[in-house]
Motif scaffolding. Structure first.
Motif, PDB file in Angstrom:
ATOM      1  N   HIS A  33       0.817  -1.215   0.000  1.00 31.75           N
ATOM      2  CA  HIS A  33       0.000   0.000   0.000  1.00 31.75           C
ATOM      3  C   HIS A  33       0.852   1.267   0.000  1.00 31.75           C
ATOM      4  N   LEU A 189     -13.547  -6.220   4.260  1.00 31.36           N
ATOM      5  CA  LEU A 189     -13.716  -4.978   3.508  1.00 31.36           C
ATOM      6  C   LEU A 189     -12.476  -4.093   3.616  1.00 31.36           C
ATOM      7  N   SER A 192      -9.563  -5.718   1.665  1.00 26.25           N
ATOM      8  CA  SER A 192      -9.872  -5.654   0.229  1.00 26.25           C
ATOM      9  C   SER A 192      -9.634  -4.250  -0.300  1.00 26.25           C
ATOM     10  N   TYR A 193     -10.048  -3.246   0.475  1.00 26.22           N
ATOM     11  CA  TYR A 193      -9.827  -1.864   0.062  1.00 26.22           C
ATOM     12  C   TYR A 193      -8.333  -1.585  -0.091  1.00 26.22           C
ATOM     13  N   ARG A 197      -6.991  -0.853  -3.782  1.00 23.79           N
ATOM     14  CA  ARG A 197      -6.482   0.517  -3.955  1.00 23.79           C
ATOM     15  C   ARG A 197      -5.038   0.485  -4.435  1.00 23.79           C
TER      16      ARG A 197
END
Length: 206
Positions: A33, A189, A192-193, A197
């Protein structure tokens, strides 16, 4: 004796899905990320992980061997397990079914991902950096393959976490299991985001 051995293997299978595999999944998603904050941030984070002492030994003992055991026993469970409508009801049986489907998808995805980001670069002159992932995800086919793979992996972990808490006796009452259902949904959730992303950043630079 065989029943005790199978019980032990299934408990170990459940445990490894959370520790160390689940912990590694979260760490891997968080490190990736960093791409959202720019190429340099990702390369620094990836470089830090790459330069860890005894990295190869840690990867084999803490990641690859547990995943291999979890995957092999998981495939066995897929073929021998049956839905238990009396015990779990309609919703939980769907989760049971999806756990098996996402397990197969996740295994295929991990094998391909390791091949692309570990084996191939080990055989060639490429480095595991921002540009490598950018080039991989430039293909719409690979982008959607990674999207499906990441979502399958995060679902498999989150739903497996629910099963782990039940099978290890942490959540026995219907109320506690319902609460954990919502908590694991949040985990699914959120992870997954983070994963999706990151993929969008690599593929489209946004």
């Amino acid at each position: 004796m065989a029943e005790h051995r199978e019980f032990f293997y299934r408990r170990l299978h459940s445990l490894l899905g959370v520790v160390p595999i689940g912990i590694f999944l979260i760490q891997h998603l968080v490190v990736n990320h960093f791409a959202v904050y720019g190429e340099e941030s990702f390369n620094q984070a990836a470089g830090f992980m790459h330069d860890l002492p005894f990295r190869l030994a840690l990867e084999i003992l803490v990641i690859y061997l547990p995943i291999l055991f979890h995957a092999i026993l998981g495939v066995y469970i897929v073929f021998v397990a049956k839905n238990n409508t009396r015990r779990y009801g309609y919703f939980r049986n769907w989760m049971f079914y999806l756990q098996r489907v996402t397990g197969i998808i996740t295994f295929v995805f991990i094998v391909w991902h390791v091949w692309e980001t570990r084996v191939q670069i080990g055989l060639g002159n490429e480095e595991l950096d921002y540009n490598l992932m950018e080039n991989i995800l430039a293909s719409p086919v690979m982008f959607w393959f990674y999207i499906i793979g990441v979502i399958s992996t995060t679902f498999h972990f989150a739903n497996g976490l629910w099963s782990f808490l039940v099978s290890w006796g942490f959540t026995q009452s219907p109320k506690s299991q319902k609460i954990v259902t919502y908590l694991t949904l949040i985990v699914f959730l959120a992870l997954s985001y983070v994963g999706v992303r990151t993929l969008i950043q690599f593929a489209y630079g946004v």
